[in-house]
Design a protein around this motif. Structure first.
Motif, PDB file in Angstrom:
ATOM      1  N   VAL A 440       0.834  -1.205   0.000  1.00 33.46           N
ATOM      2  CA  VAL A 440       0.000   0.000   0.000  1.00 33.46           C
ATOM      3  C   VAL A 440       0.867   1.252   0.000  1.00 33.46           C
ATOM      4  CG1 VAL A 440      -1.708   1.315   1.313  1.00 33.46           C
ATOM      5  CG2 VAL A 440      -1.923  -1.166   1.132  1.00 33.46           C
ATOM      6  N   VAL A 441       1.905   1.255   0.839  1.00 40.08           N
ATOM      7  CA  VAL A 441       2.736   2.457   0.966  1.00 40.08           C
ATOM      8  C   VAL A 441       3.718   2.591  -0.201  1.00 40.08           C
ATOM      9  CG1 VAL A 441       4.619   1.457   2.316  1.00 40.08           C
ATOM     10  CG2 VAL A 441       4.001   3.853   2.660  1.00 40.08           C
ATOM     11  N   LEU A 442       4.082   1.478  -0.823  1.00 39.01           N
ATOM     12  CA  LEU A 442       5.068   1.524  -1.899  1.00 39.01           C
ATOM     13  C   LEU A 442       4.461   1.724  -3.274  1.00 39.01           C
ATOM     14  CD1 LEU A 442       7.480  -1.321  -0.729  1.00 39.01           C
ATOM     15  CD2 LEU A 442       7.879   1.136  -0.637  1.00 39.01           C
ATOM     16  N   ASP A 443       3.185   1.475  -3.410  1.00 40.75           N
ATOM     17  CA  ASP A 443       2.526   1.604  -4.719  1.00 40.75           C
ATOM     18  C   ASP A 443       1.512   2.734  -4.654  1.00 40.75           C
ATOM     19  OD1 ASP A 443       1.406   1.346  -7.178  1.00 40.75           O
ATOM     20  OD2 ASP A 443       0.783  -0.741  -6.961  1.00 40.75           O
ATOM     21  N   SER A 444       1.930   3.920  -5.055  1.00 43.37           N
ATOM     22  CA  SER A 444       1.046   5.086  -4.981  1.00 43.37           C
ATOM     23  C   SER A 444      -0.087   5.012  -5.986  1.00 43.37           C
ATOM     24  CB  SER A 444       1.849   6.375  -5.210  1.00 43.37           C
ATOM     25  OG  SER A 444       2.488   6.331  -6.484  1.00 43.37           O
ATOM     26  N   PHE A 450      -3.631   6.351  -0.393  1.00 42.01           N
ATOM     27  CA  PHE A 450      -3.414   7.356   0.654  1.00 42.01           C
ATOM     28  C   PHE A 450      -4.205   7.023   1.917  1.00 42.01           C
ATOM     29  CE2 PHE A 450      -4.762  11.232   2.830  1.00 42.01           C
ATOM     30  CZ  PHE A 450      -3.534  11.815   3.121  1.00 42.01           C
ATOM     31  N   PHE A 451      -5.485   6.706   1.744  1.00 43.32           N
ATOM     32  CA  PHE A 451      -6.339   6.409   2.898  1.00 43.32           C
ATOM     33  C   PHE A 451      -5.900   5.121   3.594  1.00 43.32           C
ATOM     34  CE2 PHE A 451      -8.963   8.793  -0.127  1.00 43.32           C
ATOM     35  CZ  PHE A 451      -9.322   9.877   0.651  1.00 43.32           C
ATOM     36  N   LEU A 452      -5.566   4.099   2.794  1.00 41.94           N
ATOM     37  CA  LEU A 452      -5.217   2.795   3.373  1.00 41.94           C
ATOM     38  C   LEU A 452      -3.911   2.833   4.148  1.00 41.94           C
ATOM     39  CD1 LEU A 452      -6.245   0.215   0.616  1.00 41.94           C
ATOM     40  CD2 LEU A 452      -7.192   0.455   2.906  1.00 41.94           C
ATOM     41  N   ARG A 453      -2.911   3.537   3.615  1.00 40.81           N
ATOM     42  CA  ARG A 453      -1.618   3.516   4.296  1.00 40.81           C
ATOM     43  C   ARG A 453      -1.704   4.204   5.654  1.00 40.81           C
ATOM     44  NH1 ARG A 453       1.516   7.732   0.390  1.00 40.81           N
ATOM     45  NH2 ARG A 453       1.564   9.514   1.791  1.00 40.81           N
ATOM     46  N   HIS A 454      -2.521   5.247   5.755  1.00 41.24           N
ATOM     47  CA  HIS A 454      -2.705   5.890   7.058  1.00 41.24           C
ATOM     48  C   HIS A 454      -3.558   5.026   7.980  1.00 41.24           C
ATOM     49  CE1 HIS A 454      -0.754   9.812   6.526  1.00 41.24           C
ATOM     50  NE2 HIS A 454      -1.101   9.709   5.248  1.00 41.24           N
ATOM     51  N   LYS A 459      -3.319   1.713  12.672  1.00 41.71           N
ATOM     52  CA  LYS A 459      -3.762   0.476  13.326  1.00 41.71           C
ATOM     53  C   LYS A 459      -2.572  -0.277  13.926  1.00 41.71           C
ATOM     54  CE  LYS A 459      -5.257  -4.204  12.272  1.00 41.71           C
ATOM     55  NZ  LYS A 459      -5.406  -5.198  11.198  1.00 41.71           N
ATOM     56  N   ILE A 460      -1.470  -0.369  13.173  1.00 36.56           N
ATOM     57  CA  ILE A 460      -0.279  -1.062  13.670  1.00 36.56           C
ATOM     58  C   ILE A 460       0.257  -0.363  14.920  1.00 36.56           C
ATOM     59  CG2 ILE A 460       2.134  -1.620  13.157  1.00 36.56           C
ATOM     60  CD1 ILE A 460       1.281  -2.054  10.235  1.00 36.56           C
ATOM     61  N   CYS A 461       0.324   0.965  14.879  1.00 34.16           N
ATOM     62  CA  CYS A 461       0.843   1.713  16.032  1.00 34.16           C
ATOM     63  C   CYS A 461      -0.028   1.515  17.269  1.00 34.16           C
ATOM     64  CB  CYS A 461       0.945   3.205  15.681  1.00 34.16           C
ATOM     65  SG  CYS A 461       2.256   3.573  14.489  1.00 34.16           S
ATOM     66  N   LYS A 462      -1.337   1.596  17.098  1.00 33.57           N
ATOM     67  CA  LYS A 462      -2.243   1.489  18.248  1.00 33.57           C
ATOM     68  C   LYS A 462      -2.317   0.058  18.789  1.00 33.57           C
ATOM     69  CE  LYS A 462      -5.183   5.413  16.951  1.00 33.57           C
ATOM     70  NZ  LYS A 462      -6.523   5.850  16.485  1.00 33.57           N
ATOM     71  N   CYS A 489       2.876   8.155  10.627  1.00 34.36           N
ATOM     72  CA  CYS A 489       2.678   9.139   9.553  1.00 34.36           C
ATOM     73  C   CYS A 489       2.330   8.470   8.227  1.00 34.36           C
ATOM     74  CB  CYS A 489       3.936   9.989   9.369  1.00 34.36           C
ATOM     75  SG  CYS A 489       4.490  10.829  10.855  1.00 34.36           S
ATOM     76  N   GLY A 490       2.170   7.147   8.253  1.00 34.13           N
ATOM     77  CA  GLY A 490       1.860   6.436   7.013  1.00 34.13           C
ATOM     78  C   GLY A 490       3.033   6.370   6.060  1.00 34.13           C
ATOM     79  N   GLU A 491       4.262   6.367   6.601  1.00 34.88           N
ATOM     80  CA  GLU A 491       5.468   6.386   5.771  1.00 34.88           C
ATOM     81  C   GLU A 491       6.131   5.004   5.730  1.00 34.88           C
ATOM     82  OE1 GLU A 491       6.826  10.973   6.877  1.00 34.88           O
ATOM     83  OE2 GLU A 491       8.000   9.251   7.564  1.00 34.88           O
ATOM     84  N   PHE A 492       6.835   4.766   4.608  1.00 34.98           N
ATOM     85  CA  PHE A 492       7.629   3.549   4.508  1.00 34.98           C
ATOM     86  C   PHE A 492       8.876   3.665   5.378  1.00 34.98           C
ATOM     87  CE2 PHE A 492      11.451   1.667   2.682  1.00 34.98           C
ATOM     88  CZ  PHE A 492      11.126   0.322   2.784  1.00 34.98           C
ATOM     89  N   SER A 493       9.308   2.536   5.934  1.00 35.64           N
ATOM     90  CA  SER A 493      10.575   2.485   6.661  1.00 35.64           C
ATOM     91  C   SER A 493      11.227   1.131   6.443  1.00 35.64           C
ATOM     92  CB  SER A 493      10.343   2.685   8.167  1.00 35.64           C
ATOM     93  OG  SER A 493      11.524   2.393   8.880  1.00 35.64           O
ATOM     94  N   PRO A 494      12.549   1.105   6.129  1.00 37.56           N
ATOM     95  CA  PRO A 494      13.235  -0.193   6.011  1.00 37.56           C
ATOM     96  C   PRO A 494      13.292  -0.939   7.337  1.00 37.56           C
ATOM     97  CG  PRO A 494      14.786   1.637   5.816  1.00 37.56           C
ATOM     98  CD  PRO A 494      13.428   2.235   5.776  1.00 37.56           C
ATOM     99  N   TRP A 495      12.946  -0.272   8.445  1.00 37.16           N
ATOM    100  CA  TRP A 495      12.885  -0.966   9.732  1.00 37.16           C
ATOM    101  C   TRP A 495      11.789  -2.029   9.735  1.00 37.16           C
ATOM    102  CZ3 TRP A 495      16.452  -0.667  13.491  1.00 37.16           C
ATOM    103  CH2 TRP A 495      17.346   0.401  13.448  1.00 37.16           C
ATOM    104  N   ILE A 496      10.873  -1.945   8.793  1.00 38.76           N
ATOM    105  CA  ILE A 496       9.843  -2.990   8.658  1.00 38.76           C
ATOM    106  C   ILE A 496      10.504  -4.345   8.440  1.00 38.76           C
ATOM    107  CG2 ILE A 496       7.999  -3.857   7.154  1.00 38.76           C
ATOM    108  CD1 ILE A 496       7.155  -0.923   6.730  1.00 38.76           C
ATOM    109  N   PHE A 497      11.537  -4.374   7.590  1.00 43.47           N
ATOM    110  CA  PHE A 497      12.216  -5.631   7.300  1.00 43.47           C
ATOM    111  C   PHE A 497      12.979  -6.136   8.518  1.00 43.47           C
ATOM    112  CE2 PHE A 497      12.282  -3.346   3.077  1.00 43.47           C
ATOM    113  CZ  PHE A 497      11.158  -3.987   2.601  1.00 43.47           C
TER     114      PHE A 497
END
Length: 600
Positions: A440-444, A450-454, A459-462, A489-497
């Motif tokens: 979702v975040v990598l494929d604009s 936009f709505f889904l990534r936020h 949801k993951i944070c909460k 912030c709905g941003e990509f991070s390599p920390w996901i990996f």
């Protein structure tokens, strides 16, 4: 619900069901991964059973009905099967012929193009980026939601998650669903405040019916035009075009129905291998070892060698000899390639935003190198490689299995719940939510990106990263804090990996237990009354050449399932889809067999 309550033997008489079910059965999360060729009534098992056994098809069907079908009914493949059956029902109906002025040849061609999991992927690729894509996504989510019991505590979290997803995407003002479902959408604002569950469900159900009607009456005719043009232009589809034209010439008269051929007697292919242990973990390790050998060999300019044809036995069947030249080998992603462009949880066609990479961040991105699976083709040279000096560990292939778990109705998660492992279940849920967030975040270009990534990021944070939850997770604090800083912030991070790798380390031992439990259950059905440990030393092993074949079968199943599940971006309509259509025969292995023939 109707599929879950139907006898497995009856279900498999439907070639469309068998095609979707084959795709599901070959997902690499499972221990036993059988393949059914409906035209022959033959089952191919992997790992194979001992040679001295005469396995009973009835016992196999009973095992499938109890230990595979319930998971299939929870999968996205099952939702696409239900939608495919509804589209086929419309295509075959007299109403469609009258409403859209279709001839019987048109109905035949459209049915041929859309049947099976590969056919549905083709249809979804055709409507990608249109209002039709949003209508189908709405239909699938609503179908899943209406099948849940809101009052059941075990289903409530999923129910609320789907409701929030609908509100954030398809039920927001201005969406294609609200705009096109005009006859019912007027009651939506009030519906949000209605307390009656039955009333809310009734409104959603009516909107779903309206969406389906638009898909059937508007997008199917456009797809038919697309199919006519495609089979005319693609050389490999010429036999299909010729049959279509012949059927058009028969339109003036009705062909009398011929006698229906009797169904072949169902049977299981007997083992041909040498003695060895029945152990699905060991079988997966062998497959993965050969895959790693092949990948390393290709890095050493394997493609410069001239490869000779070699005979290959096994369920991919019709291709007895495989002839490859130096251009046939799948390329290995280079260091600069985006880690998401992989077969292993890959999102094809997605690229990182161009920016300089700090060394620490570059190291994190390199973690995803372990998630790269190329389309390594079976060859004589690869099959003759010497054994690996370094043994394969579960951690090497666990991400592959977890990607498949998401598409397979979460059987590993159910195992963790049965073992009363709440923390590990929580970790697995985090792994899957991160995997869902990535495409979702990598494929604009994705619908409602936009709505889904936020929505997913919050949801993951909460759910996992707030102070009261973060202390319970056995992950590095730096990893969790970095995740929070980006996902909120709905941003990509390599920390996901990094997080996914740490989760895999925790789950390795439990996944091995899951495979052992799957083995025990399978053997109890297939060899009742026999001592399971005895069977574990008397079953057959598979030749190294076939391991590449098995890997490709499972990997193609995973890529196809991910495309329909949404954790892999759909490729656009290409020549490959028409070649797959030409190769696909639902009675000869269907979508998986077509993928294999095209690859090999």
């Amino acid at each position: 619900a109707s599929i879950a309550s139907t006898d497995m033997g009856l279900l498999l008489q439907d070639d469309v069901f068998a095609d979707f079910f084959n795709t599901f059965l070959n997902l690499p999360v499972f221990g036993q991964t059988p393949l059914y060729i409906s035209g022959m009534g033959r089952w191919y098992l992997w790992p194979e059973l001992p040679r001295f056994l005469d396995p009973s098809p009835a016992a196999l069907l009973a095992w499938l009905e109890k230990h595979r079908l319930p998971h299939f009914c929870k999968s996205s493949l099952c939702l696409h099967l239900v939608l495919c059956q509804k589209l086929l029902g419309f295509i075959r109906s007299g109403e469609a012929a009258e409403l859209l002025n279709w001839q019987s040849a048109d109905q035949w061609l459209l049915e041929r193009c859309i049947s099976g999991s590969q056919g549905m992927r083709h249809f979804c690729a055709f409507i990608r980026g249109t209002a039709g894509e949003e209508l189908i996504d709405f239909w699938l989510i609503t179908e899943r939601l209406l099948g849940l019991d809101e009052s059941d505590g075990s289903q409530r979290d999923l129910f609320l998650s789907l409701v929030h997803r609908l509100r954030a995407t398809h039920l927001r003002e201005g969406s294609s669903v609200v705009t096109l479902c005009t006859t019912i959408a007027g009651s939506l604002p009030k519906a949000r405040h209605i307390q009656s569950v039955s009333t809310r469900r009734d409104i959603l159900s009516k909107m779903q019916e309206q969406a389906l009607f638009i898909i059937q009456s508007y997008w199917l005719p456009k797809f038919l035009v697309h199919c006519k043009m495609g089979v005319e232009e693609e050389e490999s589809c010429q036999p299909l075009l010729q049959e279509y034209q012949e059927r058009l010439s028969w339109a003036c008269w009705q062909e009398p129905p011929g006698p229906s051929e009797p169904l072949p007697m169902m049977h299981i292919k007997r083992s041909q291998g040498v003695s060895g242990p029945y152990c699905s973990w060991r079988a997966k390790a062998e497959v993965w070892a050969l895959v790693k050998e092949g990948r390393d060999t290709q890095d050493l300019k394997m493609a410069t060698f001239q490869l000779k044809p070699e005979k290959q036995p096994g369920p991919a069947g019709s291709m007895e000899e495989l002839c490859m030249d130096k251009g046939a080998l799948g390329s290995i992603p280079q260091q600069s390639e985006h880690p998401a462009n992989t077969a292993f949880g890959g999102r094809a066609g997605v690229t990182f935003p161009g920016r300089p990479q700090p060394s620490a961040e570059q190291d994190l991105e390199n973690l995803c190198k372990d998630k790269i699976l190329s389309d390594l083709l079976l060859s004589a040279s690869l099959a003759r490689l010497p054994p690996l000096k370094k043994p394969v560990k579960t951690l090497d292939f666990l991400p592959w299995a977890l990607c498949a778990d998401a598409c397979a109705g979460r059987p590993f998660r159910e195992f963790l719940q049965r073992r009363n492992r709440p923390m590990e279940t929580h970790l697995l849920d985090l792994w899957h939510d991160l995997e869902e967030f990535l495409p979702v975040v990598l494929d604009s270009n994705r619908e409602n990106s936009f709505f889904l990534r936020h929505l997913i990021g919050e949801k993951i944070c909460k759910t996992y990263l707030e102070e009261d939850s973060i202390e319970k997770l056995p992950l590095e604090t730096r990893t969790l804090v970095s995740l929070w800083n980006h996902l909120i912030c709905g941003e990509f991070s390599p920390w996901i990996f990094r997080a996914q790798m740490e989760i895999c380390k925790v789950l390795c031992g439990l996944y091995e237990e899951f495979l052992a439990d799957d083995d025990r259950t399978f053997l109890q059905f297939m060899a009742p009354g026999m001592d399971v440990p005895m069977l574990e030393v008397l079953s057959s092993a598979v030749g190294r050449g076939q391991y590449f074949h098995l890997f490709q079968r499972m990997n193609q199943s995973l890529k196809l399932s991910q495309a329909l599940h949404g954790t892999r971006s759909l490729e656009g309509v290409s020549s490959k889809l028409w070649q797959l259509l030409a190769a696909r025969d639902l009675q000869k292995g269907g979508s998986i067999q077509a993928e294999m023939e095209l690859l090999l």
